[in-house]
Design a protein around this motif. Structure first.
Motif, PDB file in Angstrom:
ATOM      1  N   ASN A 348      29.541  12.774   0.210  1.00 18.42           N
ATOM      2  CA  ASN A 348      31.008  12.680   0.156  1.00 18.42           C
ATOM      3  C   ASN A 348      31.631  14.004  -0.260  1.00 18.42           C
ATOM      4  OD1 ASN A 348      29.915  12.348  -2.482  1.00 18.42           O
ATOM      5  ND2 ASN A 348      31.851  11.476  -3.200  1.00 18.42           N
ATOM      6  N   GLU A 349      30.813  15.032  -0.463  1.00 20.52           N
ATOM      7  CA  GLU A 349      31.288  16.380  -0.755  1.00 20.52           C
ATOM      8  C   GLU A 349      31.174  17.178   0.539  1.00 20.52           C
ATOM      9  OE1 GLU A 349      28.576  17.485  -3.844  1.00 20.52           O
ATOM     10  OE2 GLU A 349      29.107  15.751  -5.087  1.00 20.52           O
ATOM     11  N   THR A 350      32.273  17.358   1.245  1.00 17.24           N
ATOM     12  CA  THR A 350      32.179  17.804   2.640  1.00 17.24           C
ATOM     13  C   THR A 350      32.515  19.270   2.883  1.00 17.24           C
ATOM     14  OG1 THR A 350      34.418  16.992   3.081  1.00 17.24           O
ATOM     15  CG2 THR A 350      32.591  15.478   3.514  1.00 17.24           C
ATOM     16  N   THR A 351      33.212  19.963   1.950  1.00 19.07           N
ATOM     17  CA  THR A 351      33.434  21.396   2.191  1.00 19.07           C
ATOM     18  C   THR A 351      32.131  22.188   2.148  1.00 19.07           C
ATOM     19  OG1 THR A 351      33.946  21.882  -0.145  1.00 19.07           O
ATOM     20  CG2 THR A 351      35.803  21.340   1.315  1.00 19.07           C
ATOM     21  N   PRO A 352      31.098  21.786   1.378  1.00 14.52           N
ATOM     22  CA  PRO A 352      29.846  22.540   1.425  1.00 14.52           C
ATOM     23  C   PRO A 352      29.236  22.622   2.824  1.00 14.52           C
ATOM     24  CG  PRO A 352      29.870  21.172  -0.534  1.00 14.52           C
ATOM     25  CD  PRO A 352      31.072  20.780   0.281  1.00 14.52           C
ATOM     26  N   VAL A 353      29.384  21.571   3.628  1.00 10.83           N
ATOM     27  CA  VAL A 353      28.799  21.575   4.969  1.00 10.83           C
ATOM     28  C   VAL A 353      29.361  22.730   5.788  1.00 10.83           C
ATOM     29  CG1 VAL A 353      28.547  20.268   7.107  1.00 10.83           C
ATOM     30  CG2 VAL A 353      28.408  19.079   4.900  1.00 10.83           C
ATOM     31  N   MET A 354      30.696  22.817   5.846  1.00 13.39           N
ATOM     32  CA  MET A 354      31.317  23.886   6.628  1.00 13.39           C
ATOM     33  C   MET A 354      31.123  25.242   5.965  1.00 13.39           C
ATOM     34  SD  MET A 354      32.344  22.953   9.502  1.00 13.39           S
ATOM     35  CE  MET A 354      32.869  24.642   9.797  1.00 13.39           C
ATOM     36  N   GLY A 355      31.192  25.299   4.639  1.00  4.57           N
ATOM     37  CA  GLY A 355      31.005  26.575   3.959  1.00  4.57           C
ATOM     38  C   GLY A 355      29.629  27.153   4.205  1.00  4.57           C
ATOM     39  N   ALA A 356      28.603  26.304   4.175  1.00  5.46           N
ATOM     40  CA  ALA A 356      27.241  26.763   4.421  1.00  5.46           C
ATOM     41  C   ALA A 356      27.076  27.254   5.860  1.00  5.46           C
ATOM     42  CB  ALA A 356      26.255  25.633   4.130  1.00  5.46           C
TER      43      ALA A 356
END
Length: 597
Positions: A348-356
């Motif tokens: 449910n923490e979704t900015t890490p996906v795009m940031g990575a």
């Protein structure tokens, strides 16, 4: 669809009160505190007023905030508030419950001080021509939580002209919560984990969400119910199996409260795991170049993530999730000290996906050596996609862990690795000494109103305080870790937008909460721990307030995550030891239970 095991349809509390008082009008004015939105409470009040019955309906949830929203006349120039302190609650509990009032009233100054009473806020308002003083009831009662421990928790209330008749009111909101916990507790689950694949709690509540007009803050009784049910049931199954509180190795199965708007109701059922992936037809053909990724305004589909990984290149390696989904990663061989980049452990923490993904595109262009695993928990991510269709602004912690209900990074040798295998492969490929692990936390206040209000074990994450960092390092690596943090935070401090964002959130965080064990470097909060259980000598974790973000705020979130990765990689090229000091000593441990990935 599944096996139904319980159903409950309580009468709506406001409807019961209106019907009863219409039949038997009270002798004097009566006030009620319920778990309902402002519009519903106002409608009930007006319905009774039309019959000549004087009644006041107030909110049992965050009563001080709703008092200022609904009852205070504008034009005041200063506010002084005495907040209650109760022996059964933490000293700052009611100060925390007042969040984000100073932000809502800014630039009017608000001063807080603890007050001796344990059930009222005292409010002093200064106007140009007068002053006013009010007492604001904060109705609470002692409740037993899912483990049997007492918790001082908000509750419904009736206040009459005769104080002796004032008492708690058991609302529909509380009855649904209690019914859910009791139904689960009555069932014989045995003692062998897992107890189910999916335990689904379909809850309907009449209350609508009420945005507060500051940041991402919202009064959401349905979100609070989701959070309280999910964590209460985790605690119940942990207690049932004799595990220590907060043991993330607990594997009860997937607990899924699903909240919808409607007449109050609860249906509990046992279901098989869903195999449907998180996909969006409008997202599947979107661009994979750096400019396109910089403009992504919501969590990407699984298909798009796969296409971006293909564009990054390198060698693919995979693992399998608990429900059989593929966990994908890439190994890009290049120059310099290698790093391991991971995201999506908590789905449910979704900015890490795009940031990575964005950072990996940049690092590939720069010729760096790294592995990238942007979605480590695809099962949780699929559930999150399902839940946000109904409630896009909720934090949805039911999607945080795996289908087993555990946090895979805490697994030991007694269970299959599954998602954890992707990290083991990454370390075996690179021998990386630095693990960059991207995470998020709630972008607005996180509460559990029927279990003591403050989320147990997560007090540091209950209100947003900007981007902060967690660093764990092996013994003997403290100097390297300090040098890394100094460079990373110094690099991040070059971005005025990120600095301003942090300062704005920290301004109000410091009014309501306390920093404990925090090291401040270049304006960023850092929490440093020596931990020989980490698989790499140094693990750097980001924490960005992203749960529930979309649009421009989501873009800002993955921009910050990308900057953190790039800053950490640059710093590591300078501070990584060139001596024969072993970089992955912990990864060679024969007992996997001693290694935390």
């Amino acid at each position: 669809m599944g096996q139904g095991i319980f159903s409950f349809r309580p009468a709506r509390t406001l409807d019961r009160i209106v019907a009863r008082l219409t039949r038997q009008p009270p002798a004097g004015e009566v006030s009620f505190w319920t778990f309902d939105d402002q519009a519903a409470r106002r409608a009930a009040q007006e319905a009774l007023a039309a019959r000549g019955i004087r009644v006041r309906f107030r909110s049992a949830y965050k009563p001080l905030v709703t008092f200022f929203r609904e009852e205070v006349a504008p034009g005041f120039t200063a506010v002084r508030i005495g907040y209650p302190v109760h022996p059964a609650a933490s000293p700052r509990r009611f100060l925390l419950e007042a969040y984000p009032l100073p932000a809502l009233l800014s630039p009017v100054p608000v001063d807080f001080a603890p007050a001796p009473q344990d059930d009222h806020y005292t409010v002093s308002l200064t106007y140009p021509d007068r002053s006013e003083r009010h007492r604001v009831l904060a109705p609470n009662r002692l409740r037993r939580d899912a483990t049997g421990a007492p918790q001082w928790s908000p509750c419904g209330w009736i206040r009459c002209e005769d104080p002796a008749l004032s008492r708690p009111l058991r609302t529909d909101y509380e009855r649904i919560f209690d019914a859910a916990l009791n139904a689960v507790a009555r069932r014989d689950w045995g003692m062998q984990e897992a107890f189910f694949e999916e335990l689904n709690l379909a809850v309907t509540l009449s209350a609508r969400d009420e945005p507060l007009g500051y940041g991402d803050e919202v009064l959401s009784l349905s979100e609070a119910m989701h959070e309280d049910l999910y964590f209460s049931l985790l605690e119940y199954f942990g207690h049932l199996t004799g595990r220590a509180a907060g043991d993330r190795r607990l594997r009860p199965g997937q607990i899924v409260p699903e909240l919808r708007q409607g007449q109050p109701g609860l249906t509990i059922s046992l279901r098989p795991w869903s195999r449907r992936d998180r996909d969006d037809a409008g997202d599947q053909q979107a661009g994979t170049d750096e400019a396109a990724l910089a403009a992504v305004t919501r969590a990407p589909s699984v298909t798009r993530i796969g296409r971006i990984l293909e564009a990054i290149g390198g060698d693919e390696f995979t693992a399998r999730s608990g429900a059989g989904r593929i966990v994908r990663a890439r190994h890009v061989q290049g120059r310099g000290a290698p790093v391991m980049i991971t995201a999506g452990q908590h789905a449910n923490e979704t900015t890490p996906v795009m940031g990575a993904l964005r950072a990996a595109m940049r690092l590939r262009r720069e010729g760096a050596h790294f592995t990238i695993s942007p979605l480590e928990n695809p099962d949780g991510y699929a559930l999150h996609g399902r839940l946000v269709r109904e409630n896009p602004r909720h934090m949805h912690h039911a999607a945080r862990y795996t289908v087993h209900g555990d946090d895979f990074a805490h697994r030991d040798a007694t269970v299959p690795g599954e998602e954890l295998d992707i990290r083991r492969q990454a370390l075996a490929r690179t021998g990386a000494g630095l693990h960059i692990d991207l995470h998020g936390y709630p972008a607005h206040e996180w509460t559990r109103p029927l279990s003591g209000y403050v989320p147990r074990g997560f007090a540091q994450w209950t209100i947003p305080k900007g981007l902060f960092l967690l660093l764990r390092h092996h013994a003997g690596w403290g100097d390297t870790a300090s040098a890394l943090l100094e460079r990373v935070t110094g690099d991040l401090a070059r971005f005025p937008d990120l600095v301003a964002f942090n300062e704005a959130q920290l301004r109000w965080y410091r009014v309501h909460a306390e920093d404990t064990g925090c090291l401040w470097l270049n304006g960023f909060a850092c929490f440093v721990t020596e931990d020989d259980g980490c698989a790499t000598p140094i693990r750097l974790t980001s924490e960005y307030p992203d749960e529930s973000l979309q649009g421009a705020a989501y873009v800002a979130g993955h921009e910050a995550q990308m900057r953190l990765v790039l800053a950490a990689h640059r710093a590591w090229q300078v501070v990584a030891p060139s001596s024969p000091q072993p970089l992955v000593a912990a990864n060679t441990a024969s007992d996997a239970s001693t290694v935390s990935l």
